[in-house]
Design a protein around this motif. Structure first.
Motif, PDB file in Angstrom:
ATOM      1  N   GLN A  62       0.828  -1.210   0.000  1.00 45.29           N
ATOM      2  CA  GLN A  62       0.000   0.000   0.000  1.00 45.29           C
ATOM      3  C   GLN A  62       0.863   1.262   0.000  1.00 45.29           C
ATOM      4  O   GLN A  62       0.530   2.247  -0.634  1.00 45.29           O
ATOM      5  N   THR A  63       1.962   1.209   0.737  1.00 45.52           N
ATOM      6  CA  THR A  63       2.910   2.327   0.704  1.00 45.52           C
ATOM      7  C   THR A  63       4.266   1.759   0.335  1.00 45.52           C
ATOM      8  O   THR A  63       4.726   0.801   0.962  1.00 45.52           O
ATOM      9  N   THR A  65       8.236   2.949  -0.710  1.00 41.85           N
ATOM     10  CA  THR A  65       9.180   4.050  -0.874  1.00 41.85           C
ATOM     11  C   THR A  65      10.063   3.799  -2.086  1.00 41.85           C
ATOM     12  O   THR A  65      10.650   2.737  -2.225  1.00 41.85           O
ATOM     13  N   SER A 122      13.103   2.870   4.602  1.00 43.06           N
ATOM     14  CA  SER A 122      12.963   3.527   5.891  1.00 43.06           C
ATOM     15  C   SER A 122      12.803   2.465   6.960  1.00 43.06           C
ATOM     16  O   SER A 122      12.567   1.306   6.656  1.00 43.06           O
ATOM     17  N   GLY A 291     -13.326   4.789  -0.259  1.00 43.96           N
ATOM     18  CA  GLY A 291     -12.546   3.931  -1.147  1.00 43.96           C
ATOM     19  C   GLY A 291     -12.482   2.489  -0.686  1.00 43.96           C
ATOM     20  O   GLY A 291     -11.627   1.721  -1.130  1.00 43.96           O
ATOM     21  N   ASN A 304      -0.866   6.579  -6.424  1.00 38.51           N
ATOM     22  CA  ASN A 304      -0.334   7.906  -6.698  1.00 38.51           C
ATOM     23  C   ASN A 304       1.101   7.956  -6.197  1.00 38.51           C
ATOM     24  O   ASN A 304       1.574   7.022  -5.543  1.00 38.51           O
ATOM     25  N   ASN A 306       3.843  10.356  -4.103  1.00 37.95           N
ATOM     26  CA  ASN A 306       3.929  11.506  -3.202  1.00 37.95           C
ATOM     27  C   ASN A 306       5.378  11.842  -2.904  1.00 37.95           C
ATOM     28  O   ASN A 306       6.214  10.951  -2.791  1.00 37.95           O
ATOM     29  N   GLU A 308       7.194  13.719   0.174  1.00 35.62           N
ATOM     30  CA  GLU A 308       6.999  14.390   1.465  1.00 35.62           C
ATOM     31  C   GLU A 308       8.364  14.779   1.983  1.00 35.62           C
ATOM     32  O   GLU A 308       9.285  13.958   2.021  1.00 35.62           O
ATOM     33  N   GLU A 315      11.129  12.050   0.996  1.00 34.80           N
ATOM     34  CA  GLU A 315      10.896  10.682   0.602  1.00 34.80           C
ATOM     35  C   GLU A 315       9.921  10.697  -0.563  1.00 34.80           C
ATOM     36  O   GLU A 315       8.969  11.480  -0.556  1.00 34.80           O
ATOM     37  N   PHE A 317       7.360   8.256  -2.416  1.00 30.11           N
ATOM     38  CA  PHE A 317       6.736   6.935  -2.270  1.00 30.11           C
ATOM     39  C   PHE A 317       5.441   6.859  -3.059  1.00 30.11           C
ATOM     40  O   PHE A 317       4.820   7.874  -3.366  1.00 30.11           O
ATOM     41  N   CYS A 319       1.551   5.212  -3.150  1.00 30.37           N
ATOM     42  CA  CYS A 319       0.510   4.849  -2.211  1.00 30.37           C
ATOM     43  C   CYS A 319      -0.716   4.435  -3.014  1.00 30.37           C
ATOM     44  O   CYS A 319      -0.981   5.024  -4.043  1.00 30.37           O
ATOM     45  N   ASN A 325     -11.314   9.207  -4.938  1.00 33.87           N
ATOM     46  CA  ASN A 325     -10.499  10.234  -4.322  1.00 33.87           C
ATOM     47  C   ASN A 325     -10.515  11.505  -5.165  1.00 33.87           C
ATOM     48  O   ASN A 325     -10.330  11.432  -6.373  1.00 33.87           O
ATOM     49  N   PRO A 326     -10.709  12.666  -4.546  1.00 36.10           N
ATOM     50  CA  PRO A 326     -10.750  13.892  -5.346  1.00 36.10           C
ATOM     51  C   PRO A 326      -9.456  14.140  -6.120  1.00 36.10           C
ATOM     52  O   PRO A 326      -9.481  14.634  -7.250  1.00 36.10           O
ATOM     53  N   MET A 327      -8.318  13.782  -5.503  1.00 33.82           N
ATOM     54  CA  MET A 327      -7.032  14.047  -6.145  1.00 33.82           C
ATOM     55  C   MET A 327      -6.793  13.139  -7.348  1.00 33.82           C
ATOM     56  O   MET A 327      -5.881  13.358  -8.122  1.00 33.82           O
TER      57      MET A 327
END
Lengths: 399, 325
Positions: A62-63, A65, A122, A291, A304, A306, A308, A315, A317, A319, A325-327
């Motif tokens: 899901q996440t 890096t 990480s 979602g 997407n 990101n 950060e 970093e 990564f 996701c 999702n609006p984005m």
């Protein structure tokens, strides 16, 4: 065909875990079943029909890096003396952390930008900033259902460079090192519809080894060469003829428990013909635009990327993302072509049964029914597809 | 089902029929059976002849006022009829206090409620799929797909919050479906917190960290929440400013839920919709009910009681006991 005695399951898992990380469905403290690492003190949960989520995360975390970086910026026009100092700082950083300067923007805009890839990862995990850091350890997933395995194989096309599109190294390195041992469904639910999509509770798409629960243990079949070598292990016995008979009976019983709630033929045409149909407004009424359906789905793959950054340490990564999702579709101008709830809703079904099949020659749904079960308002994909199929029929009727 | 419940159901149908016939509303939101009888889902009724599918029973857990918040009505200026239980009416009152829904476009049917069944707890008592739940007096008859039938006591299956409900009657309605129930006496109750409150600060941290490590950030909790209405402008998803980390990790997940908790504080009546919607069963009530308990003990405030009241964070009272805390 082989046979595995029920009490030999821990022996098998212990054996498998010597060479790979083994993942199995495990009942968590709150009673929710999720895939987890196997260890000798972990009970494998095969009675609960489906884990809350498929083991999609094992090949598509899901996440994830990609890389970590230091981002050093000085205003070289106003403080030229800092430019060299920053370069020196960066040089030391690269030396101590084994990173590499991947970009240096000349001070044209009166600023000097230095970006260093410091290996990524990480919390002690190896970084993914470079191919060398990619996680290529072997893993075996045991206890997923055939629909979960099929979900993975449906995703393979989008990540695997099918049709000359993008090849995703992160996904594929993990996918190739993954062995899938699926277990035939014993008690399908009313929400199951794999058969409507050409699947089966004993399906083998995406499966390396299929185990079918029978009296006293499991009938074990190798499906792929990877599976063939796996079932060579001594813990598997040669199957007596009655093992095969029992397996056939168990599979037939499971098949009989799966409804066929709609005809797949006509779904794609219906979605095309009904794209602008007002019916979408009615179908989307009870959708709350979260979602959940996409995150419990074994084949939804959208993500997407990101960046950060905190005080110069950043970093990058990816996701999981989803079409509610609006984005997801927001453009830099501020315009969102999918502003309304029904338009976001429509995309999920159209993607799975129209756009994806058009582009990647595969459905993007294996009929597990999780989206129906875990939707907070029980939006029913079967109802949506049935309704949209009728859209073509309606149009034909008019013509 | 008890006589009172059948009467409520009949009245809901009758009022919906009336409202649609008179053209008072464009559609009427109630509850109906889902794909199996044990599953109750929100129903959107546009035609008079569909009113008979509306039902009322202890499975009607959805707080339908979430379909009144921004971006949910379709068309946006629709005139809507809606059923509310006691707890649901409090989220509606909270929306009305902030003038976020237009009273004039709303027709509210209040439904006195004896308590909703905790389906999750019920399902865990069976390994097979529960497909039918029938109510016979004080008994609940549960049938599985495999044909197993079990009788359970209704009282024992109630949601924790329903077993000590302070507001069985709606606080706001135009018409009532059935007779009002006796109003419980005594101060408000905040059940299920004792164990958590007895923990040390470190232990609390650990409980929350463990719970939120399993969060999958599907945002069901905030979307299903009637008083969480920022829609596309939610800070939890904002990249500019990037106030909440987008990584799906225990710390970031807890941060996101904390934002939700603080943002709905003063408007959240602990209806439990977030809790019931969570696909991985995170005990969200720990945060929200705890917050409401604090608000009551510090400020004597309870959310969504009267339309004329102001939400607690929109008022300042010189007598507020903040200094003593």
């Amino acid at each position: 065909m082989k046979f595995l005695a029920r009490d030999q399951l821990p022996t098998l898992l212990a054996d498998l875990s010597t060479a790979a990380e083994v993942w199995v469905p495990v009942k968590q403290q709150n009673g929710v079943v999720q895939f987890d690492r196997w260890a000798p003190d972990v009970d494998v949960e095969l009675d609960v029909f489906l884990a809350r989520q498929s083991p999609k995360e094992n090949v598509f975390p899901q996440t994830e890096t990609y890389l970590e970086y230091r981002y050093l910026m000085v205003c070289s026009a106003q403080r030229p003396e800092f430019t060299d100092q920053t370069r020196e700082e960066l040089r030391q950083l690269v030396e101590s952390e084994g990173g590499e300067v991947v970009a240096e923007v000349p001070p044209v805009a009166q600023e000097l930008l230095l970006v260093a890839d410091v290996g990524g990862g990480s919390q002690g995990e190896p970084g993914l900033g470079s191919a060398a850091g990619m996680d290529d350890s072997a893993q075996i997933i045991l206890g997923l259902r055939p629909c979960d395995a099929r979900g993975l194989s449906q995703m393979d096309n989008v990540f695997g460079g099918y049709g000359g599109f993008y090849f995703d190294p992160y996904y594929n390195v993990r996918r190739n090192n993954t062995t899938i041992i699926a277990v035939t469904c014993r008690t399908p639910r009313s929400t199951c519809f794999c058969r409507a999509l050409g699947g089966s509770p004993a399906g083998t798409e995406g499966v390396d080894v299929l185990m079918t629960e029978i009296e006293g243990g499991f009938a074990v079949e190798a499906v792929t060469p990877k599976g063939e070598s796996l079932v060579e292990r001594s813990v598997f016995e040669k199957a007596q003829p009655e093992v095969e008979e029992s397996a056939v009976a168990a599979k037939q019983a499971a098949e009989a428990g799966v409804n066929v709630p709609f005809e797949l033929d006509g779904v794609r045409e219906g979605l095309k013909a009904g794209f602008d149909s007002p019916v979408w407004h009615d179908l989307a009424m009870r959708c709350i635009s979260c979602g959940t359906c996409t995150y419990v789905c074994p084949s939804c793959y959208c993500f997407n990327i990101n960046d950060e950054i905190v005080e110069g340490t950043g970093e990058r990564f990816r996701c999981w993302d989803n079409c509610f999702n609006p984005m997801y579709t927001l453009e830099t101008s501020g315009h969102n072509p999918r502003e309304s709830k029904h338009a976001r809703f429509r995309n999920r079904f159209s993607h799975k049964f129209w756009y994806y099949p058009d582009k990647y020659d595969s459905l993007l749904c294996s009929g597990c029914g999780r989206c129906i079960m875990y939707c907070p308002t029980h939006v029913d994909i079967r109802e949506v597809l049935r309704t949209m199929s009728a859209e073509t029929t309606a149009e034909k009727g008019e013509a | 089902m008890s006589g009172a419940e059948i009467a409520r159901q009949d009245r809901i149908r009758e009022l919906a029929r009336q409202a649609l016939t008179e053209g008072k509303v464009d559609y009427f939101i109630g509850w109906k059976a889902g794909h199996v009888p044990s599953e109750v889902i929100p129903a959107f009724v546009r035609n008079v002849d569909e009113c008979d599918m509306l039902l009322w029973n202890p499975l009607c857990h959805h707080n339908l006022t979430t379909f009144l918040k921004r971006k949910m009505p379709d068309p946006p200026d629709a005139r809507i009829g809606v059923c509310v239980k006691g707890c649901d009416s409090r989220t509606l009152v909270a929306l009305l206090q902030e003038t976020l829904v237009d009273k004039e476009r709303l027709y509210v049917v209040g439904v006195p409620c004896d308590g909703i069944i905790d389906r999750r707890r019920l399902e865990k008592a069976f390994s097979d799929e529960v497909i039918d739940i029938a109510f016979q007096g004080e008994q609940v008859v549960v049938t599985t797909r495999g044909g197993e039938t079990k009788e359970l006591a209704y009282e024992e299956l109630l949601l924790e919050q329903c077993a000590s409900c302070d507001f069985p009657n709606p606080r706001y309605y135009d018409d009532l479906a059935g007779e009002l129930l006796p109003q419980p006496e005594g101060p408000p109750r905040f059940p299920g917190l004792e164990e958590y409150e007895a923990l040390s600060a470190e232990e609390k941290d650990r409980v929350l960290a463990d719970a939120f490590a399993t969060c999958i950030r599907c945002f069901a909790c905030i979307h299903v929440c009637p008083v969480c209405y920022c829609w596309d402008q939610c800070v939890n998803r904002s990249r500019r400013p990037a106030l909440v980390g987008q990584k799906v990790a225990a710390k970031e997940n807890l941060m996101f839920q904390m934002v939700h908790m603080f943002h709905v504080a003063g408007r959240c009546p602990s209806c439990g919709a977030c809790d019931r919607s969570c696909p991985v069963e995170i005990p969200l009530y720990l945060l929200h009910r705890k917050m409401n308990k604090e608000l009551f003990e510090m400020l004597g405030f309870q959310a969504g009681l009267n339309v004329e009241d102001k939400p607690v964070f929109q008022t300042f009272n010189i007598d507020d006991a903040l200094g003593e805390q």
